[in-house]
Design a protein around this motif. Structure first.
Motif, mmCIF file in Angstrom:
data_model
loop_
_atom_site.group_PDB
_atom_site.id
_atom_site.type_symbol
_atom_site.label_atom_id
_atom_site.label_comp_id
_atom_site.label_asym_id
_atom_site.label_seq_id
_atom_site.Cartn_x
_atom_site.Cartn_y
_atom_site.Cartn_z
ATOM 1 N N TRP A 111 53.027 32.353 93.281
ATOM 2 C CA TRP A 111 52.669 32.692 91.896
ATOM 3 C C TRP A 111 52.423 31.442 91.052
ATOM 4 O O TRP A 111 51.662 31.477 90.081
ATOM 5 N N MET A 112 53.058 30.341 91.434
ATOM 6 C CA MET A 112 52.755 29.080 90.731
ATOM 7 C C MET A 112 51.315 28.661 91.038
ATOM 8 O O MET A 112 50.549 28.292 90.153
ATOM 9 N N ASP A 113 50.951 28.733 92.314
ATOM 10 C CA ASP A 113 49.589 28.356 92.707
ATOM 11 C C ASP A 113 48.561 29.324 92.127
ATOM 12 O O ASP A 113 47.471 28.926 91.724
ATOM 13 N N TRP A 114 48.936 30.595 92.070
ATOM 14 C CA TRP A 114 48.026 31.622 91.535
ATOM 15 C C TRP A 114 47.694 31.347 90.062
ATOM 16 O O TRP A 114 46.566 31.547 89.626
ATOM 17 N N GLN A 115 48.682 30.866 89.331
ATOM 18 C CA GLN A 115 48.374 30.544 87.927
ATOM 19 C C GLN A 115 47.282 29.481 87.858
ATOM 20 O O GLN A 115 46.343 29.592 87.057
ATOM 21 N N LEU A 116 47.379 28.456 88.715
ATOM 22 C CA LEU A 116 46.358 27.396 88.672
ATOM 23 C C LEU A 116 45.009 27.890 89.180
ATOM 24 O O LEU A 116 43.972 27.526 88.641
ATOM 25 N N ASN A 154 44.618 30.748 85.174
ATOM 26 C CA ASN A 154 44.145 29.711 84.264
ATOM 27 C C ASN A 154 42.657 29.882 83.945
ATOM 28 O O ASN A 154 42.251 29.856 82.784
ATOM 29 N N GLY A 155 41.868 30.077 84.991
ATOM 30 C CA GLY A 155 40.415 30.214 84.817
ATOM 31 C C GLY A 155 40.048 31.425 83.985
ATOM 32 O O GLY A 155 39.034 31.441 83.293
ATOM 33 N N ALA A 156 40.872 32.480 84.052
ATOM 34 C CA ALA A 156 40.608 33.688 83.267
ATOM 35 C C ALA A 156 41.023 33.499 81.812
ATOM 36 O O ALA A 156 40.306 33.884 80.882
ATOM 37 N N MET A 157 42.195 32.896 81.599
ATOM 38 C CA MET A 157 42.776 32.823 80.253
ATOM 39 C C MET A 157 42.252 31.670 79.400
ATOM 40 O O MET A 157 42.181 31.800 78.177
ATOM 41 N N VAL A 158 41.922 30.544 80.021
ATOM 42 C CA VAL A 158 41.547 29.372 79.211
ATOM 43 C C VAL A 158 40.334 29.657 78.306
ATOM 44 O O VAL A 158 40.376 29.340 77.110
ATOM 45 N N PRO A 159 39.244 30.281 78.810
ATOM 46 C CA PRO A 159 38.112 30.540 77.904
ATOM 47 C C PRO A 159 38.482 31.474 76.749
ATOM 48 O O PRO A 159 37.976 31.317 75.633
ATOM 49 N N LEU A 160 39.380 32.420 77.016
ATOM 50 C CA LEU A 160 39.831 33.336 75.963
ATOM 51 C C LEU A 160 40.593 32.560 74.888
ATOM 52 O O LEU A 160 40.329 32.674 73.689
ATOM 53 N N LYS A 205 38.509 39.467 82.843
ATOM 54 C CA LYS A 205 39.113 38.727 83.963
ATOM 55 C C LYS A 205 40.626 38.579 83.754
ATOM 56 O O LYS A 205 41.417 38.677 84.708
ATOM 57 N N SER A 206 41.015 38.332 82.521
ATOM 58 C CA SER A 206 42.451 38.178 82.244
ATOM 59 C C SER A 206 43.186 39.497 82.462
ATOM 60 O O SER A 206 44.290 39.527 83.016
ATOM 61 N N SER A 207 42.567 40.593 82.048
ATOM 62 C CA SER A 207 43.203 41.904 82.248
ATOM 63 C C SER A 207 43.394 42.157 83.743
ATOM 64 O O SER A 207 44.453 42.651 84.179
ATOM 65 N N VAL A 241 54.243 31.019 80.690
ATOM 66 C CA VAL A 241 53.666 30.227 79.591
ATOM 67 C C VAL A 241 52.417 30.930 79.057
ATOM 68 O O VAL A 241 52.219 31.049 77.845
ATOM 69 N N TRP A 242 51.606 31.439 79.992
ATOM 70 C CA TRP A 242 50.369 32.108 79.577
ATOM 71 C C TRP A 242 50.628 33.507 79.049
ATOM 72 O O TRP A 242 49.825 34.064 78.276
ATOM 73 N N ALA A 243 51.722 34.135 79.435
ATOM 74 C CA ALA A 243 52.045 35.467 78.918
ATOM 75 C C ALA A 243 52.226 35.410 77.399
ATOM 76 O O ALA A 243 51.797 36.315 76.674
ATOM 77 N N TYR A 244 52.842 34.332 76.915
ATOM 78 C CA TYR A 244 53.019 34.217 75.458
ATOM 79 C C TYR A 244 51.658 34.200 74.758
ATOM 80 O O TYR A 244 51.452 34.846 73.728
ATOM 81 N N ARG A 245 50.716 33.463 75.343
ATOM 82 C CA ARG A 245 49.366 33.430 74.759
ATOM 83 C C ARG A 245 48.731 34.826 74.843
ATOM 84 O O ARG A 245 48.134 35.306 73.890
#
Ligand SMILES: N[C@@H](CCC(=O)N[C@@H](CS)C(=O)NCC(=O)O)C(=O)O
Length: 206
Positions: free
Chosen positions: A96-101, A105-111, A134-136, A166-170
């Motif tokens: 799950w750590m690798d999955w975030q990277l 990350n690729g889904a959430m960063v543009p949002l 993508k984030s959904s 960390v990204w869940a908060y965003r």
């Protein structure tokens, strides 16, 4: 003493700050990157050739890559307690750590960039729509995992929860309409009750 370079509003710096909070570690932090700059200067590039934050130093040892830093700190100062004891358990959390990277990350960063770091008149609704889809999809994977285990890496909190956490908060604080995921909601509420999460992650989005 652990020294860390990186601004507090960086998601990757926040991972390490949260991890150090969970491990009860003292550290000295230097503002760097973003509005503080300094990350493309030779002295910093000598430590971190990516010119990104975070970087840490412990004695003569310098390390970059937030997930690697967390694994190192957990092993060196935490007797490995933030990762499961078995190879399978550790692999599940590491996954799950690798999955975030690699995915989240690729889904959430543009949002995040469009809605928080771009002036309203310059936002691109197509980018937002695409990133929201993508984030959904990505958060649905977390929802499905949480149907099987209480936390991402098993039935206890581990490093596997930190990058996505960390990204869940965003995710929960961006002005978007989110699909309803009950388990994700419960997991996130549990994170919000953790003091290091409150201190390092639950800060204004900038
Ligand atoms: N894979 C790296 C990525 C690091 C990264 O992208 N850091 C961003 C901040 S989240 C950065 O340094 N951006 C340039 C800046 O802050 O000036 C890690 O996990 O440490």
């Amino acid at each position: 003493m652990i020294k860390i370079w990186g601004r507090t509003d960086s998601s990757n710096v926040q991972k390490v700050l949260w991890c150090m909070g969970e491990l009860g570690l003292d550290f000295e932090r230097v503002d760097l990157g973003g509005k503080f700059g300094g990350n493309k200067e030779t002295a910093y590039l000598d430590m971190n050739p990516n010119g990104l934050v975070p970087t840490i130093q412990v004695g003569d040892f310098i390390l970059w890559e937030s997930n690697s830093i967390m694994r190192y700190l957990n092993e060196k100062y935490g007797q490995g307690r933030l990762l499961p004891a078995t190879p399978e358990g550790r692999a599940s959390a590491n996954r799950w750590m690798d999955w975030q990277l690699s995915v989240l990350n690729g889904a959430m960063v543009p949002l995040f960039w469009n809605l928080i770091r771009t002036p309203p008149e310059k936002r691109d609704p197509n980018v937002v729509k695409n990133a929201l889809e993508k984030s959904s999809d990505a958060w649905r994977m977390v929802e499905n995992q949480l149907a099987q285990t209480k936390y991402l890496g098993g039935d206890a909190f581990t490093l596997g929860d930190i990058p996505a956490g960390v990204w869940a908060y965003r995710w929960f604080n961006l002005p978007v309409e989110r699909p309803k995921f009950d388990r994700l909601d419960g997991w996130y509420k549990g994170l919000c009750a953790r003091p290091p999460y409150q201190k390092h992650i639950m800060i204004p989005l900038t």
